[in-house]
Design a protein around this motif. Sequence first.
Motif, PDB file in Angstrom:
ATOM      1  N   THR A   1     115.399 -16.154 -61.193  1.00  0.00           N
ATOM      2  CA  THR A   1     115.448 -17.460 -61.254  1.00  0.00           C
ATOM      3  C   THR A   1     113.876 -17.496 -62.317  1.00  0.00           C
ATOM      4  OG1 THR A   1     114.079 -18.021 -59.569  1.00  0.00           O
ATOM      5  CG2 THR A   1     116.441 -19.044 -60.262  1.00  0.00           C
ATOM      6  N   PHE A   2     113.449 -16.320 -62.141  1.00  0.00           N
ATOM      7  CA  PHE A   2     112.114 -16.049 -62.493  1.00  0.00           C
ATOM      8  C   PHE A   2     111.245 -14.936 -62.461  1.00  0.00           C
ATOM      9  CE2 PHE A   2     107.140 -15.349 -62.199  1.00  0.00           C
ATOM     10  CZ  PHE A   2     107.002 -15.938 -63.193  1.00  0.00           C
ATOM     11  N   PHE A   3     110.995 -14.679 -63.726  1.00  0.00           N
ATOM     12  CA  PHE A   3     110.969 -13.053 -64.408  1.00  0.00           C
ATOM     13  C   PHE A   3     108.709 -13.200 -65.167  1.00  0.00           C
ATOM     14  CE2 PHE A   3     111.189  -8.390 -65.114  1.00  0.00           C
ATOM     15  CZ  PHE A   3     110.360  -8.692 -66.168  1.00  0.00           C
ATOM     16  N   GLU A   4     107.855 -11.951 -64.048  1.00  0.00           N
ATOM     17  CA  GLU A   4     106.666 -11.503 -65.340  1.00  0.00           C
ATOM     18  C   GLU A   4     106.340 -10.640 -65.037  1.00  0.00           C
ATOM     19  OE1 GLU A   4     102.167 -13.916 -65.378  1.00  0.00           O
ATOM     20  OE2 GLU A   4     103.689 -14.277 -63.599  1.00  0.00           O
ATOM     21  N   ALA A   5     105.652 -10.194 -65.937  1.00  0.00           N
ATOM     22  CA  ALA A   5     105.759  -8.355 -65.442  1.00  0.00           C
ATOM     23  C   ALA A   5     104.057  -8.665 -66.496  1.00  0.00           C
ATOM     24  CB  ALA A   5     106.024  -7.868 -67.484  1.00  0.00           C
ATOM     25  N   HIS A   6     103.247  -7.279 -64.770  1.00  0.00           N
ATOM     26  CA  HIS A   6     101.764  -7.283 -65.098  1.00  0.00           C
ATOM     27  C   HIS A   6     101.447  -6.070 -65.348  1.00  0.00           C
ATOM     28  CE1 HIS A   6     102.201 -11.086 -62.690  1.00  0.00           C
ATOM     29  NE2 HIS A   6     103.603 -10.605 -61.878  1.00  0.00           N
TER      30      HIS A   6
ATOM     31  N   ASP B   1      95.415   7.019 -57.284  1.00  0.00           N
ATOM     32  CA  ASP B   1      96.687   6.689 -58.110  1.00  0.00           C
ATOM     33  C   ASP B   1      97.233   5.140 -57.382  1.00  0.00           C
ATOM     34  OD1 ASP B   1      97.063   9.249 -59.116  1.00  0.00           O
ATOM     35  OD2 ASP B   1      98.262   9.912 -57.985  1.00  0.00           O
ATOM     36  N   VAL B   2      96.509   5.057 -56.793  1.00  0.00           N
ATOM     37  CA  VAL B   2      97.544   3.878 -56.056  1.00  0.00           C
ATOM     38  C   VAL B   2      96.630   2.628 -56.497  1.00  0.00           C
ATOM     39  CG1 VAL B   2      97.141   2.074 -53.918  1.00  0.00           C
ATOM     40  CG2 VAL B   2      98.075   4.489 -53.165  1.00  0.00           C
ATOM     41  N   ILE B   3      95.643   2.500 -57.370  1.00  0.00           N
ATOM     42  CA  ILE B   3      94.887   1.697 -57.842  1.00  0.00           C
ATOM     43  C   ILE B   3      95.709   1.059 -59.423  1.00  0.00           C
ATOM     44  CG2 ILE B   3      93.307   0.946 -58.708  1.00  0.00           C
ATOM     45  CD1 ILE B   3      91.102   1.644 -55.745  1.00  0.00           C
ATOM     46  N   ARG B   4      95.493   2.673 -59.703  1.00  0.00           N
ATOM     47  CA  ARG B   4      96.150   2.748 -61.162  1.00  0.00           C
ATOM     48  C   ARG B   4      97.462   2.416 -61.473  1.00  0.00           C
ATOM     49  NH1 ARG B   4      94.945   7.386 -61.958  1.00  0.00           N
ATOM     50  NH2 ARG B   4      96.522   8.517 -61.266  1.00  0.00           N
ATOM     51  N   ASN B   5      98.599   2.927 -60.722  1.00  0.00           N
ATOM     52  CA  ASN B   5      99.540   2.258 -60.571  1.00  0.00           C
ATOM     53  C   ASN B   5     100.031   1.053 -59.885  1.00  0.00           C
ATOM     54  OD1 ASN B   5     100.965   4.861 -61.474  1.00  0.00           O
ATOM     55  ND2 ASN B   5     101.156   5.708 -59.799  1.00  0.00           N
ATOM     56  N   GLY B   6      99.362  -0.097 -58.941  1.00  0.00           N
ATOM     57  CA  GLY B   6      99.978  -0.764 -58.501  1.00  0.00           C
ATOM     58  C   GLY B   6      99.771  -2.079 -59.125  1.00  0.00           C
ATOM     59  N   ASP B   7      98.656  -1.661 -60.214  1.00  0.00           N
ATOM     60  CA  ASP B   7      98.330  -2.771 -61.168  1.00  0.00           C
ATOM     61  C   ASP B   7      99.529  -3.328 -62.242  1.00  0.00           C
ATOM     62  OD1 ASP B   7      96.139  -2.941 -60.154  1.00  0.00           O
ATOM     63  OD2 ASP B   7      94.785  -2.471 -62.268  1.00  0.00           O
ATOM     64  N   ASP B   8     100.164  -2.701 -62.414  1.00  0.00           N
ATOM     65  CA  ASP B   8     101.785  -2.427 -63.409  1.00  0.00           C
ATOM     66  C   ASP B   8     102.653  -2.475 -61.930  1.00  0.00           C
ATOM     67  OD1 ASP B   8     101.029  -2.422 -66.422  1.00  0.00           O
ATOM     68  OD2 ASP B   8     100.080  -0.329 -64.858  1.00  0.00           O
ATOM     69  N   TYR B   9     103.158  -4.578 -62.723  1.00  0.00           N
ATOM     70  CA  TYR B   9     104.251  -4.203 -61.835  1.00  0.00           C
ATOM     71  C   TYR B   9     105.378  -5.258 -62.472  1.00  0.00           C
ATOM     72  CZ  TYR B   9     101.515  -8.156 -59.606  1.00  0.00           C
ATOM     73  OH  TYR B   9     101.190  -9.663 -59.497  1.00  0.00           O
ATOM     74  N   TYR B  10     106.367  -4.973 -61.495  1.00  0.00           N
ATOM     75  CA  TYR B  10     106.967  -7.136 -61.969  1.00  0.00           C
ATOM     76  C   TYR B  10     107.277  -7.907 -61.186  1.00  0.00           C
ATOM     77  CZ  TYR B  10     107.862  -3.788 -65.152  1.00  0.00           C
ATOM     78  OH  TYR B  10     107.362  -2.731 -66.754  1.00  0.00           O
ATOM     79  N   THR B  11     107.212  -9.433 -61.359  1.00  0.00           N
ATOM     80  CA  THR B  11     107.770 -10.205 -60.122  1.00  0.00           C
ATOM     81  C   THR B  11     108.556 -10.778 -60.510  1.00  0.00           C
ATOM     82  OG1 THR B  11     104.995 -10.726 -60.100  1.00  0.00           O
ATOM     83  CG2 THR B  11     106.492 -12.752 -59.352  1.00  0.00           C
ATOM     84  N   LEU B  12     109.742 -10.701 -59.892  1.00  0.00           N
ATOM     85  CA  LEU B  12     110.950 -11.321 -59.399  1.00  0.00           C
ATOM     86  C   LEU B  12     110.962 -12.729 -58.470  1.00  0.00           C
ATOM     87  CD1 LEU B  12     113.010  -7.913 -59.702  1.00  0.00           C
ATOM     88  CD2 LEU B  12     112.169  -9.328 -61.427  1.00  0.00           C
TER      89      LEU B  12
ATOM     90  N   ALA C   1     105.431   0.745 -67.613  1.00  0.00           N
ATOM     91  CA  ALA C   1     105.690  -0.946 -67.785  1.00  0.00           C
ATOM     92  C   ALA C   1     106.744  -0.770 -69.726  1.00  0.00           C
ATOM     93  CB  ALA C   1     103.982  -0.382 -68.999  1.00  0.00           C
ATOM     94  N   GLY C   2     106.083  -2.891 -69.839  1.00  0.00           N
ATOM     95  CA  GLY C   2     107.277  -2.783 -70.850  1.00  0.00           C
ATOM     96  C   GLY C   2     108.524  -3.165 -70.367  1.00  0.00           C
TER      97      GLY C   2
ATOM     98  N   GLY D   1     103.736 -10.956 -73.218  1.00  0.00           N
ATOM     99  CA  GLY D   1     104.158 -11.260 -74.131  1.00  0.00           C
ATOM    100  C   GLY D   1     103.944 -12.815 -75.259  1.00  0.00           C
ATOM    101  N   GLY D   2     103.313 -13.145 -73.803  1.00  0.00           N
ATOM    102  CA  GLY D   2     101.904 -14.427 -74.174  1.00  0.00           C
ATOM    103  C   GLY D   2     102.725 -15.249 -73.891  1.00  0.00           C
ATOM    104  N   GLU D   3     102.922 -15.728 -73.469  1.00  0.00           N
ATOM    105  CA  GLU D   3     104.175 -16.581 -73.391  1.00  0.00           C
ATOM    106  C   GLU D   3     103.645 -17.543 -72.127  1.00  0.00           C
ATOM    107  OE1 GLU D   3     108.087 -18.731 -72.097  1.00  0.00           O
ATOM    108  OE2 GLU D   3     108.572 -16.244 -73.963  1.00  0.00           O
ATOM    109  N   VAL D   4     103.697 -18.507 -72.056  1.00  0.00           N
ATOM    110  CA  VAL D   4     102.602 -19.151 -70.544  1.00  0.00           C
ATOM    111  C   VAL D   4     103.761 -19.192 -69.552  1.00  0.00           C
ATOM    112  CG1 VAL D   4     102.034 -21.010 -69.506  1.00  0.00           C
ATOM    113  CG2 VAL D   4     100.693 -19.796 -71.620  1.00  0.00           C
ATOM    114  N   THR D   5     103.797 -18.414 -68.652  1.00  0.00           N
ATOM    115  CA  THR D   5     105.081 -18.895 -67.323  1.00  0.00           C
ATOM    116  C   THR D   5     104.775 -19.175 -66.207  1.00  0.00           C
ATOM    117  OG1 THR D   5     104.026 -16.623 -66.354  1.00  0.00           O
ATOM    118  CG2 THR D   5     105.886 -16.457 -68.272  1.00  0.00           C
ATOM    119  N   THR D   6     105.594 -20.148 -65.677  1.00  0.00           N
ATOM    120  CA  THR D   6     105.458 -21.032 -64.565  1.00  0.00           C
ATOM    121  C   THR D   6     106.306 -20.615 -63.577  1.00  0.00           C
ATOM    122  OG1 THR D   6     104.555 -22.766 -65.572  1.00  0.00           O
ATOM    123  CG2 THR D   6     105.135 -22.865 -64.084  1.00  0.00           C
ATOM    124  N   LEU D   7     106.173 -20.094 -62.620  1.00  0.00           N
ATOM    125  CA  LEU D   7     106.755 -20.729 -61.332  1.00  0.00           C
ATOM    126  C   LEU D   7     107.404 -21.360 -60.995  1.00  0.00           C
ATOM    127  CD1 LEU D   7     108.408 -18.517 -59.123  1.00  0.00           C
ATOM    128  CD2 LEU D   7     107.009 -17.924 -58.254  1.00  0.00           C
TER     129      LEU D   7
END
Length: 606
Positions: free
Chosen positions: A75-80, A384-395, A56-57, A28-34
């Motif tokens: 306490t923290f969420f970031e989409a990649h 497939d691994v390289i293509r799908n591994g780029d889209d993930y979420y950090t919790l 994604a999304g 979303g363009g917002e700077v995130t800090t863990l």
Amino acid sequence: MAIGRVVAALSFAAVVPVVLSQQPQNQGGEVTTLRQTKQTVIVDVVVGDRYGTAVAGLKQEDFTVLQDGKPQPITFFEAHGGAPMRVGTLPKLPEGMYSNFPVPTASDAINVVLLDSLNTPLVDQGMVRREMISYLRAIPAGTKIAIFTLGSHLRMVSGFSTDPAVLLQAMRDKSVGMELSSILITPEAQQNEEKRQDQLLTTSNIGDPKSSASAEQRQAILGGINQMRQFVSDTASFSDDYRVKETLAAMDEMGRYLKQFPGRKNVIWFSASFPIGVDPDFNQTDAYRMMRDYSMDIRATTQRLAAARVAMYPIDARRFFQNPALQASSGGGSKTRNGYYRDQSMDLAFDEVTKEHDTMEQIARGTGGKAIYNTNDLKGALADVIRNGDDYYTLAYDPSGVKQDGKFHKIEVKFRQPGYSLLYRHGYVAEDASASAKAKPPGKQESSRAASLFRAEMEPGAPPASELLFRVQVLAEEKQRGAGDAPKGDNAKVVKPVTRYAFGYAAGLGNAKLIETEDGVRHGMLLSMVIAYDRQGRPLNSVLNTQTLSLDPKVYADALKTGLPFYQELDIPQQDVMIRVGVYDVGSGAMGAFEFPMSVKQVAVK
């Protein structure tokens, strides 16, 4: 004197990594800090639809995290979403000074291909290489990949690059060619062993009901065959033990290297793997002698990989299970083997492949990756691994009420919609505070074991390590070796002529485990090593020293600011060499290591 100049030149605070000018942002363009505490748990999650394509999304409210069955506040969420890697710079070092300070980077995910020849038959290695080269020829623009090999030791043959030409050149380099595993039992070896058994069976006509062999003769021959089979089983057990030890050590070494990079690290491991264990064989003289269970060793390694945010994607290089009864080695021979022994051989082979797949599943599940086998499309699996591994979420979450007891805690991530698959680490081991409180300064036994582990990671071409940061100043000694002087280094027969060098260190102690006593003195032990290799990777000379530490508060405080100074001396043959230097903390197992080329010249003797 060179040693004095070395120590004077070192200043730990002088080399500070240049931070990236652009901070990582979410989609979303917002700077995130863990903001991490000692107990913060980070979980990277890949969400796949029913076709296995990464989704994604998504937003934070789409996920629920449970630890040991209890919901945990996120306490923290970031989409990649596959943002390109941004690479910073480091200040230029003075001439003759080197360091293992990692170049600062920011990225969503990076990909590593590990080509395993230690556990993979030669014919299957060839197929993997062809598929890999085919993929690199049409690699999507901007895809960043590093290539490692595992044979006699782990080797980084290409650092991270987006240039297909660089990666293809690494794959075609003859020095990175396919390697016949010296420990893997080949079909040819199996065939030769079966022929030896056949000779005993056919010579005695033991499979012929009209044979004139007496009961005692039959029993003696079958006993001889059983002894031969016991020997084969013992050899296979030794092979399994060695392969497991070396493979898991290589994964740990790779994890230490990748730990410096932020975000998720996807490791695509092309291999035939190794069995998760070996069951008792009641057809053998000693049914339990070959029994093995490697699951706890695998779990320990996967926990360390997961903590470094490394996700393993094992891909079976053999593609499909190959029935040994249909191979050439199964044809001909005695009626006895072609009946009972052949059927048993097929059952054992299928059981072994199943256990090898179990190993892949445990490593993948423990790190948040995926095991891939029984597929003929190795290139497609890699893509497939390289293509799908780029889209993930950090919790991230801070578990409540969890003690630092060294116990395993189960992680479960739930998605609000059914029908989706989730890839993530499924647990972690909490730090054991009581063990830390009871820790004692390492002694001779710990030093000896650490030296063996340390030496194994000082092979040429091994990846750099940055758990312990240090710098080293390399200077030729003003006073060179005289005719009657003893050589400096472990090789008493080092090839002459040589030049004597001083290696002056400034080692950071931030990750070292030092034990503080009541008087405020901190005790510990560091190992330092220099190895000179020729350009073919053959060792020329080396030196390994032990630094026993007893640092009073002021010395310790100074060491944290400027680094702990010490030095080593080594005689190096006058030729082009590759120098690998390293520092190892015996208390924590943390290490730092790197290598650099050097042209050794003659220096006038004073």
